[in-house]
Design an enzyme around this catalytic site. Structure first.
Site, mmCIF file in Angstrom:
data_model
loop_
_atom_site.group_PDB
_atom_site.id
_atom_site.type_symbol
_atom_site.label_atom_id
_atom_site.label_comp_id
_atom_site.label_asym_id
_atom_site.label_seq_id
_atom_site.Cartn_x
_atom_site.Cartn_y
_atom_site.Cartn_z
ATOM 1 N N HIS A 119 0.678 -1.055 0.068
ATOM 2 C CA HIS A 119 0.069 0.123 -0.086
ATOM 3 C C HIS A 119 0.903 1.286 -0.060
ATOM 4 O O HIS A 119 0.340 2.395 -0.228
ATOM 5 C CB HIS A 119 -0.790 0.017 1.178
ATOM 6 C CG HIS A 119 -2.367 0.621 0.762
ATOM 7 N ND1 HIS A 119 -3.604 0.391 1.686
ATOM 8 C CD2 HIS A 119 -2.648 1.280 -0.245
ATOM 9 C CE1 HIS A 119 -4.544 1.086 0.941
ATOM 10 N NE2 HIS A 119 -3.968 1.687 -0.037
ATOM 11 N N ASP A 142 -9.681 -0.007 4.360
ATOM 12 C CA ASP A 142 -8.610 -0.525 4.904
ATOM 13 C C ASP A 142 -8.858 -1.005 6.332
ATOM 14 O O ASP A 142 -9.740 -0.255 6.896
ATOM 15 C CB ASP A 142 -7.513 0.354 4.892
ATOM 16 C CG ASP A 142 -6.023 -0.273 4.674
ATOM 17 O OD1 ASP A 142 -5.621 -1.508 5.734
ATOM 18 O OD2 ASP A 142 -5.173 0.327 4.292
ATOM 19 N N HIS A 144 -6.514 -0.575 8.177
ATOM 20 C CA HIS A 144 -5.383 0.202 8.929
ATOM 21 C C HIS A 144 -5.604 1.704 8.156
ATOM 22 O O HIS A 144 -5.992 1.776 7.251
ATOM 23 C CB HIS A 144 -3.882 -0.309 8.531
ATOM 24 C CG HIS A 144 -3.988 -1.831 9.090
ATOM 25 N ND1 HIS A 144 -4.098 -2.577 7.930
ATOM 26 C CD2 HIS A 144 -3.761 -2.467 9.967
ATOM 27 C CE1 HIS A 144 -3.746 -4.111 8.484
ATOM 28 N NE2 HIS A 144 -3.439 -3.774 9.777
ATOM 29 N N ASP A 146 -2.919 3.931 7.874
ATOM 30 C CA ASP A 146 -1.978 4.126 7.183
ATOM 31 C C ASP A 146 -1.512 5.550 7.035
ATOM 32 O O ASP A 146 -1.129 6.058 6.096
ATOM 33 C CB ASP A 146 -2.009 3.710 5.632
ATOM 34 C CG ASP A 146 -2.062 2.103 5.538
ATOM 35 O OD1 ASP A 146 -1.673 1.345 6.518
ATOM 36 O OD2 ASP A 146 -2.440 1.683 4.555
ATOM 37 N N HIS A 159 4.386 1.278 4.055
ATOM 38 C CA HIS A 159 3.057 0.769 3.479
ATOM 39 C C HIS A 159 1.853 1.291 4.800
ATOM 40 O O HIS A 159 0.638 1.519 4.481
ATOM 41 C CB HIS A 159 2.692 -0.562 3.086
ATOM 42 C CG HIS A 159 2.639 -1.478 4.400
ATOM 43 N ND1 HIS A 159 2.237 -2.683 3.970
ATOM 44 C CD2 HIS A 159 3.267 -1.430 5.550
ATOM 45 C CE1 HIS A 159 2.269 -3.294 5.273
ATOM 46 N NE2 HIS A 159 2.920 -2.648 6.365
ATOM 47 N N ASP A 250 -7.392 -1.683 0.390
ATOM 48 C CA ASP A 250 -6.645 -2.917 0.778
ATOM 49 C C ASP A 250 -7.249 -4.083 1.000
ATOM 50 O O ASP A 250 -8.332 -4.068 1.322
ATOM 51 C CB ASP A 250 -5.892 -2.358 1.917
ATOM 52 C CG ASP A 250 -4.609 -2.915 2.406
ATOM 53 O OD1 ASP A 250 -4.973 -4.115 2.369
ATOM 54 O OD2 ASP A 250 -4.051 -2.436 3.075
ATOM 55 N N ASP A 252 -6.977 -6.297 2.783
ATOM 56 C CA ASP A 252 -7.100 -6.818 4.392
ATOM 57 C C ASP A 252 -8.366 -5.981 4.774
ATOM 58 O O ASP A 252 -8.639 -6.123 6.202
ATOM 59 C CB ASP A 252 -5.908 -6.519 5.149
ATOM 60 C CG ASP A 252 -5.408 -5.195 5.314
ATOM 61 O OD1 ASP A 252 -6.272 -4.123 5.233
ATOM 62 O OD2 ASP A 252 -4.234 -4.989 5.678
ATOM 63 N N GLU A 295 -2.156 -5.382 -1.705
ATOM 64 C CA GLU A 295 -1.720 -6.334 -0.616
ATOM 65 C C GLU A 295 -2.222 -7.808 -0.738
ATOM 66 O O GLU A 295 -2.167 -8.590 0.347
ATOM 67 C CB GLU A 295 -2.486 -5.628 0.833
ATOM 68 C CG GLU A 295 -1.766 -4.215 1.005
ATOM 69 C CD GLU A 295 -0.151 -4.379 1.610
ATOM 70 O OE1 GLU A 295 0.472 -5.427 1.605
ATOM 71 O OE2 GLU A 295 0.318 -3.334 2.125
#
Length: 346
Positions: A119, A142, A144, A146, A159, A250, A252, A295
């Protein structure tokens, strides 16, 4: 000074026209890059997504699809860590190269799909998009945020710092990293919405609160429902004016039961229906200009089936962003976002 003002107005007019008159065509661009984090294998993500049938799926649409292949990233020697940030020069060079490629694709009128890679690539993807469409807004899906800086990041991995490079409000908190002299902040905090957060570092949480960034955690999605989350997202980003959307997705963000082959899975993620609802609604605005799908890491799949499941989900996410409904046909776009809102109120 008058000449400079005239040139500025002409440039803004050209950029606005570029963003508003995209042809009904898609550019697919692979970015097989992994040095924004420490787990190898994510550089194989673009191939895995293509092998899962992406181009074949998109070929069913009634507009041209151009697969421009993968960018070629050279390994740099003597790329020593800086402020505990690994491989800063490699990431800086790769994101700069990607920025140029995305900018060119958008300038040519294509809706652009960037296949990652990790990412950190979004630094280049969003910056290149902003070169052509400076009024863009960013939806970041996402687990996260980031949004760490090199000074707050527990790992140093870039990332997990992508958004911090973009935000004007963090300009004074970002040290100068080798390899990143080419990028200057270009995005305001009000032009960003996060969806799906559930693993946010303390320093990131402080930044989100201090800057008043709109975000939705998985708890918010449970409480409000994904339909309401998207209504608020569009009201926040598009109520003042319609403008190009950059979707950075992303894998995830999805629950690990659906996307196990990824580097930083977090339990309790988006369901399939929630993830596809997000992308369907973004498509319905008619404003998607660039999207990232990042990712996917085939090396981390516990079995071939796990890799196939993750890559196939990535294909579904991309296809629905571009107009494929869950019933298999095209999603019928409403004429305007206002019409959508009025229908929901009824």
């Amino acid at each position: 000074m008058a000449l400079r003002g005239t040139l500025g107005r002409l440039l803004r007019t050209h950029l606005t026209t570029t963003c508003q008159t995209r042809t009904r065509s898609v550019a697919v661009l692979g970015a097989p890059f992994s040095k924004g984090q420490k787990r190898r294998g994510v550089e194989r993500g673009p191939k895995a997504i293509r092998d899962a049938g992406l181009i074949e799926r998109l070929s069913n649409f009634d507009y041209p699809v151009h697969d421009f292949g993968d960018l070629s990233f050279q390994n740099l020697e003597n790329d020593e860590p800086y402020l505990q940030v690994p491989s800063p020069r490699s990431v800086g060079r790769a994101t700069n190269m990607l920025s140029e490629a995305v900018s060119n694709a958008v300038a040519a009128g294509h809706t652009t799909v960037m296949l990652g890679g990790d990412h950190s690539l979004a630094i280049g993807s969003v910056e290149g998009h902003a070169r052509q469409c400076p009024d863009l807004c960013l939806i970041w899906v996402d687990a996260h945020a980031d949004i760490n800086t090199p000074l707050t990041s527990p790992s140093g991995n870039l990332h997990g710092q992508s958004v911090a490079f973009m935000l004007k409000e963090l300009q004074n908190k970002m040290p100068e990293l080798p390899g990143f002299s080419w990028v200057q902040p270009f995005l305001s905090a009000k032009d960003l919405v996060y969806i799906g957060l559930r693993d946010v570092d303390p320093g990131e949480y402080d930044i989100l609160k201090d800057l008043g960034i709109q975000y939705f955690t998985m708890r918010d999605i449970d409480r409000l429902g994904i339909q309401r989350v998207m209504e608020v997202t569009f009201d926040h980003l598009l109520s003042r004016k319609q403008r190009p959307i950059h979707l950075s997705f992303d894998i995830d963000a999805m629950d690990p039961s659906l996307a196990p082959a990824t580097g930083t899975p977090v339990n309790g993620g988006l369901t399939y229906r929630e993830g596809i609802w997000i992308t369907e609604e973004i498509h319905n605005t008619g404003l998607l200009s660039v999207m990232d799908l990042v990712e996917v890491n085939p090396v981390l799949g516990a079995s071939p089936e796990a890799v196939e499941m993750t890559a196939s989900l990535a294909v579904d996410v991309i296809a629905s962003s571009l107009g494929q409904s869950r019933e298999g046909g095209p999603i019928a776009q409403t004429q305007t976002l206002k019409d959508d809102t009025e229908q929901l109120r009824l």
